[in-house]
Motif scaffolding. Sequence first.
Motif, PDB file in Angstrom:
ATOM      1  N   TYR A  46     -19.181   3.705  -6.232  1.00  0.00           N
ATOM      2  CA  TYR A  46     -17.896   3.379  -6.888  1.00  0.00           C
ATOM      3  C   TYR A  46     -18.034   3.479  -8.406  1.00  0.00           C
ATOM      4  CZ  TYR A  46     -13.576   1.087  -8.199  1.00  0.00           C
ATOM      5  OH  TYR A  46     -12.354   0.820  -8.761  1.00  0.00           O
ATOM      6  N   TRP A  75      -5.782  -9.973   4.947  1.00  0.00           N
ATOM      7  CA  TRP A  75      -6.796  -8.952   4.617  1.00  0.00           C
ATOM      8  C   TRP A  75      -8.094  -9.255   5.378  1.00  0.00           C
ATOM      9  CZ3 TRP A  75     -11.655  -8.027   2.874  1.00  0.00           C
ATOM     10  CH2 TRP A  75     -11.928  -6.831   2.215  1.00  0.00           C
ATOM     11  N   PHE A 102     -16.670   1.569  -2.818  1.00  0.00           N
ATOM     12  CA  PHE A 102     -16.895   0.193  -3.258  1.00  0.00           C
ATOM     13  C   PHE A 102     -17.784  -0.567  -2.276  1.00  0.00           C
ATOM     14  CE2 PHE A 102     -16.209  -4.286  -3.304  1.00  0.00           C
ATOM     15  CZ  PHE A 102     -16.534  -4.566  -4.626  1.00  0.00           C
ATOM     16  N   PHE A 155       0.813  -1.222   0.000  1.00  0.00           N
ATOM     17  CA  PHE A 155       0.000   0.000   0.000  1.00  0.00           C
ATOM     18  C   PHE A 155       0.842   1.266   0.000  1.00  0.00           C
ATOM     19  CE2 PHE A 155      -3.026  -3.177   1.155  1.00  0.00           C
ATOM     20  CZ  PHE A 155      -4.235  -2.710   0.658  1.00  0.00           C
ATOM     21  N   PRO A 156       0.302   2.340  -0.611  1.00  0.00           N
ATOM     22  CA  PRO A 156       1.029   3.619  -0.595  1.00  0.00           C
ATOM     23  C   PRO A 156       1.015   4.231   0.809  1.00  0.00           C
ATOM     24  CG  PRO A 156      -1.147   3.937  -1.552  1.00  0.00           C
ATOM     25  CD  PRO A 156      -1.004   2.462  -1.284  1.00  0.00           C
ATOM     26  N   PHE A 212      -0.569  -6.346  -8.018  1.00  0.00           N
ATOM     27  CA  PHE A 212      -0.058  -6.652  -6.676  1.00  0.00           C
ATOM     28  C   PHE A 212      -0.010  -8.166  -6.499  1.00  0.00           C
ATOM     29  CE2 PHE A 212      -2.619  -2.756  -6.472  1.00  0.00           C
ATOM     30  CZ  PHE A 212      -1.615  -1.867  -6.153  1.00  0.00           C
ATOM     31  N   LYS A 248     -11.936   5.137  -2.124  1.00  0.00           N
ATOM     32  CA  LYS A 248     -12.389   4.131  -3.091  1.00  0.00           C
ATOM     33  C   LYS A 248     -13.046   2.943  -2.385  1.00  0.00           C
ATOM     34  CE  LYS A 248      -9.004   5.062  -6.727  1.00  0.00           C
ATOM     35  NZ  LYS A 248      -7.654   4.632  -7.206  1.00  0.00           N
ATOM     36  N   GLN A 249     -12.447   2.510  -1.296  1.00  0.00           N
ATOM     37  CA  GLN A 249     -13.005   1.363  -0.569  1.00  0.00           C
ATOM     38  C   GLN A 249     -14.367   1.724   0.042  1.00  0.00           C
ATOM     39  OE1 GLN A 249     -13.522  -1.814  -0.312  1.00  0.00           O
ATOM     40  NE2 GLN A 249     -11.399  -2.332   0.259  1.00  0.00           N
ATOM     41  N   HIS A 299      -6.413  -5.608  -9.103  1.00  0.00           N
ATOM     42  CA  HIS A 299      -5.450  -6.106  -8.115  1.00  0.00           C
ATOM     43  C   HIS A 299      -4.290  -6.881  -8.745  1.00  0.00           C
ATOM     44  CE1 HIS A 299      -8.658  -5.093  -5.281  1.00  0.00           C
ATOM     45  NE2 HIS A 299      -7.787  -5.219  -4.303  1.00  0.00           N
TER      46      HIS A 299
HETATM   47  C1  HEM Z   1      -7.195  -1.545  -3.945  1.00  0.00           C
HETATM   48  C2  HEM Z   1      -4.692  -5.025  -1.733  1.00  0.00           C
HETATM   49  C3  HEM Z   1      -8.731  -7.640  -1.284  1.00  0.00           C
HETATM   50  C4  HEM Z   1     -11.263  -3.772  -2.613  1.00  0.00           C
HETATM   51  C5  HEM Z   1      -6.169  -2.290  -3.417  1.00  0.00           C
HETATM   52  C6  HEM Z   1      -4.768  -1.924  -3.496  1.00  0.00           C
HETATM   53  C7  HEM Z   1      -4.074  -2.902  -2.877  1.00  0.00           C
HETATM   54  C8  HEM Z   1      -5.022  -3.879  -2.404  1.00  0.00           C
HETATM   55  C9  HEM Z   1      -2.556  -2.976  -2.682  1.00  0.00           C
HETATM   56  C10 HEM Z   1      -4.235  -0.684  -4.212  1.00  0.00           C
HETATM   57  C11 HEM Z   1      -3.854   0.436  -3.349  1.00  0.00           C
HETATM   58  C12 HEM Z   1      -3.399   1.571  -4.255  1.00  0.00           C
HETATM   59  O1  HEM Z   1      -4.249   2.223  -4.873  1.00  0.00           O
HETATM   60  O2  HEM Z   1      -2.183   1.769  -4.352  1.00  0.00           O
HETATM   61  C13 HEM Z   1      -5.560  -6.066  -1.447  1.00  0.00           C
HETATM   62  C14 HEM Z   1      -5.175  -7.346  -0.893  1.00  0.00           C
HETATM   63  C15 HEM Z   1      -6.301  -8.095  -0.780  1.00  0.00           C
HETATM   64  C16 HEM Z   1      -7.411  -7.272  -1.265  1.00  0.00           C
HETATM   65  C17 HEM Z   1      -3.757  -7.784  -0.494  1.00  0.00           C
HETATM   66  C18 HEM Z   1      -6.349  -9.514  -0.274  1.00  0.00           C
HETATM   67  C19 HEM Z   1      -7.201 -10.417  -0.748  1.00  0.00           C
HETATM   68  C20 HEM Z   1      -9.776  -6.804  -1.549  1.00  0.00           C
HETATM   69  C21 HEM Z   1     -11.168  -7.151  -1.405  1.00  0.00           C
HETATM   70  C22 HEM Z   1     -11.873  -6.056  -1.774  1.00  0.00           C
HETATM   71  C23 HEM Z   1     -10.929  -5.034  -2.164  1.00  0.00           C
HETATM   72  C24 HEM Z   1     -11.683  -8.496  -0.914  1.00  0.00           C
HETATM   73  C25 HEM Z   1     -13.358  -5.831  -1.820  1.00  0.00           C
HETATM   74  C26 HEM Z   1     -14.231  -6.497  -1.104  1.00  0.00           C
HETATM   75  C27 HEM Z   1     -10.383  -2.857  -3.124  1.00  0.00           C
HETATM   76  C28 HEM Z   1     -10.786  -1.633  -3.795  1.00  0.00           C
HETATM   77  C29 HEM Z   1      -9.613  -0.998  -4.203  1.00  0.00           C
HETATM   78  C30 HEM Z   1      -8.515  -1.842  -3.752  1.00  0.00           C
HETATM   79  C31 HEM Z   1     -12.202  -1.160  -4.058  1.00  0.00           C
HETATM   80  C32 HEM Z   1      -9.489   0.290  -5.001  1.00  0.00           C
HETATM   81  C33 HEM Z   1      -9.509  -0.092  -6.473  1.00  0.00           C
HETATM   82  C34 HEM Z   1      -9.273   1.095  -7.368  1.00  0.00           C
HETATM   83  O3  HEM Z   1     -10.247   1.752  -7.756  1.00  0.00           O
HETATM   84  O4  HEM Z   1      -8.105   1.384  -7.698  1.00  0.00           O
HETATM   85  N1  HEM Z   1      -6.288  -3.477  -2.747  1.00  0.00           N
HETATM   86  N2  HEM Z   1      -6.908  -6.057  -1.651  1.00  0.00           N
HETATM   87  N3  HEM Z   1      -9.674  -5.512  -2.011  1.00  0.00           N
HETATM   88  N4  HEM Z   1      -9.029  -2.936  -3.118  1.00  0.00           N
HETATM   89 FE1  HEM Z   1      -7.963  -4.495  -2.401  1.00  0.00          FE
END
Ligand code: HEM
Length: 128
Positions: free
Chosen positions: A62, A88, A51, A37-38, A78, A47-48, A75
């Motif tokens: 979203y 998570w 979402f 993460f940043p 990553f 965003k979260q 994703h």
């Molecule tokens: C974005 C990690 C699961 C929803 C991100 C980012 C990372 C990350 C590193 C980007 C941060 C950035 O913008 O630099 C993870 C990891 C997960 C996981 C390690 C493990 C399974 C989930 C789940 C959800 C979710 C289960 C939803 C229920 C989101 C959303 C974004 C995001 C909505 C922003 C997307 C965008 O518009 O760019 N996540 N995530 N993530 N994650 Fe996850």
Amino acid sequence: HSIESTYEKIGGDRTVRRIVEAFYPRVQQHPLLKPLFPEDLEPVKEKQYRFLTQFLGGPPLYTSIHGHPMLRARHLRFPITPQRAQAWLQCMAEALDEVGVTGEARDEMWNRLVIAAHHMVNTPDEAG
Ligand code: HEM
């Protein structure tokens, strides 16, 4: 009358905000998640929040800004290992405990989050 969404059952906008606020400090402290993460988490939090609102059956906050979520694709840059998905979910479980999301709504939400987290896995543990 209509069937209440998970979003409504947990208490709507205010609760989603509180979940996001409780979740990211944990992510930031987790050794497996932190490196992905940043430093500035504010854009990710926003965003979260958007979402999760729509994921739980609230307004499509979203999609109205970012388009189709395509979360797995978003994703892919990553390395998401099974261990990171577990981490998570652990952070999310603690956030839901802290906010006090319980009962049927918690179960509904939790089951869907487990599926979503596993769906995000794109790298084996030994390569992450
Ligand atoms: C974005 C990690 C699961 C929803 C991100 C980012 C990372 C990350 C590193 C980007 C941060 C950035 O913008 O630099 C993870 C990891 C997960 C996981 C390690 C493990 C399974 C989930 C789940 C959800 C979710 C289960 C939803 C229920 C989101 C959303 C974004 C995001 C909505 C922003 C997307 C965008 O518009 O760019 N996540 N995530 N993530 N994650 Fe996850």
